[in-house]
Design an enzyme around this catalytic site. Structure first.
Site, PDB file in Angstrom:
ATOM      1  N   ASP A 174      48.210 -21.715 -76.260  1.00  0.00           N
ATOM      2  CA  ASP A 174      46.956 -21.523 -76.973  1.00  0.00           C
ATOM      3  C   ASP A 174      45.911 -22.476 -76.395  1.00  0.00           C
ATOM      4  O   ASP A 174      46.236 -23.495 -75.801  1.00  0.00           O
ATOM      5  CB  ASP A 174      47.127 -21.848 -78.463  1.00  0.00           C
ATOM      6  CG  ASP A 174      47.939 -20.792 -79.194  1.00  0.00           C
ATOM      7  OD1 ASP A 174      48.177 -19.711 -78.618  1.00  0.00           O
ATOM      8  OD2 ASP A 174      48.328 -21.055 -80.342  1.00  0.00           O
ATOM      9  N   ARG A 202      45.318 -14.680 -71.264  1.00  0.00           N
ATOM     10  CA  ARG A 202      44.974 -14.058 -72.549  1.00  0.00           C
ATOM     11  C   ARG A 202      43.487 -14.300 -72.797  1.00  0.00           C
ATOM     12  O   ARG A 202      43.021 -15.442 -72.768  1.00  0.00           O
ATOM     13  CB  ARG A 202      45.792 -14.676 -73.674  1.00  0.00           C
ATOM     14  CG  ARG A 202      45.375 -14.222 -75.071  1.00  0.00           C
ATOM     15  CD  ARG A 202      45.783 -15.241 -76.134  1.00  0.00           C
ATOM     16  NE  ARG A 202      47.207 -15.307 -76.314  1.00  0.00           N
ATOM     17  CZ  ARG A 202      47.836 -16.286 -76.975  1.00  0.00           C
ATOM     18  NH1 ARG A 202      47.154 -17.291 -77.476  1.00  0.00           N
ATOM     19  NH2 ARG A 202      49.144 -16.259 -77.123  1.00  0.00           N
TER      20      ARG A 202
END
Length: 283
Positions: free
Chosen positions: A107, A157
């Site tokens: 993340d 991502r």
């Protein structure tokens, strides 16, 4: 026990509950991407505990049929304590995941964490392969970061923005400009990334734009969405695309659920309605 409505967005408090939920996702052709809730650990003991939990989670995910992934936060793995601790802790998880054929996503957190997060993702992807990193379109620097990552083994991502407040000096802060930045990032990514591209959004217009770009460039991509948000749409999209669902779990669920309610007011309201009036569906 997680109460009704909250359990729409969180798989449970334990790894066993999360794994059981992940098994059920396979029935809808959705791929699980599990995240143990927590961040900004400042004690080495907390870092070690969550790292051990992730290694055990990877062992369990390795027994599932189909693809599976975990998504980890750098500050959960020691970045707020020491960058070398973060690197060592993350490498131990990635090595275990590589042995179990489980993908690891990093993340992206506050803007101050971007550089060490990117560097770790690139280095570990070059060593192990199955590692990806999140890029946030609202940051002005992100197109340059994409160029840097695109030439490596790391997957990418793409999200519109992070969960943290940004100063205007470094990021777009209004929705229209963030949407424009996300479109530019998608267009650049489909040109530069040949494999390992994930589009993380619930916005139908952005998903449609990504699908058109994929046709134009004759390439594949994965769609990523959160547990509890547009579940019907996730199932429909999974008939034609790879779709991964971000599945959080753990005893730190209250803050996550509150943030989901703030950021997805319409979806949260419909989830409440479905709890009061069973039988409804979120589209």
């Amino acid at each position: 026990m997680i109460p009704p409505v909250a359990n729409r967005f969180v798989a449970g408090e334990t790894a066993a509950e999360a794994i059981e939920y992940a098994r059920r996702l396979d029935e809808d052709d959705l791929e699980p991407m599990l995240n143990l809730l927590g961040s900004h650990h400042r004690e080495r003991s907390s870092v070690r505990a969550d790292a051990a939990a992730y290694r055990a989670l990877v062992d369990d995910l390795g027994t599932l049929e189909g693809d599976a992934a975990i998504s980890v936060k750098p500050t959960q793995l020691g970045l707020d304590v020491d960058e070398s601790l973060f690197r060592t802790t993350l490498a131990g998880i990635v090595s275990r995941a590589d042995d179990r054929d489980v993908f690891v996503w990093l993340d992206m957190e506050e803007h101050g964490t971007v550089e060490p997060t990117l560097a770790a993702a690139i280095d570990l992807a070059d060593e192990y392969g199955a590692v990806g990193v999140c890029l946030q379109a609202d940051l002005y620097r992100t197109l340059e970061d994409l160029e840097r990552v695109a030439g490596t083994a790391a997957s990418v991502r793409l999200v519109k923005g992070g969960a943290y407040a940004r100063p205007e000096a470094i990021a777009h802060t209004d929705d229209a400009r963030m949407d424009e930045a996300y479109r530019r990032l998608l267009e650049a990514a489909f040109k530069r990334v040949d494999d390992g591209l994930a589009v993380a959004t619930h916005d139908p217009a952005m998903i449609g734009h990504a699908r058109e770009l994929a046709r134009r460039h004759d390439t594949d991509f994965e769609i990523q969405m959160l547990m509890g948000v547009r579940p019907d749409a996730q199932r429909r999209l999974a008939r034609k695309h790879d779709v991964a669902q971000f599945v959080p779990y753990g005893d730190r669920w209250k803050r996550w659920v509150i943030n989901r309610g703030k950021r997805n007011v319409g979806f949260a309201a419909r989830a409440v309605g479905e709890t009061v009036l069973p039988g409804g569906r979120v589209s």
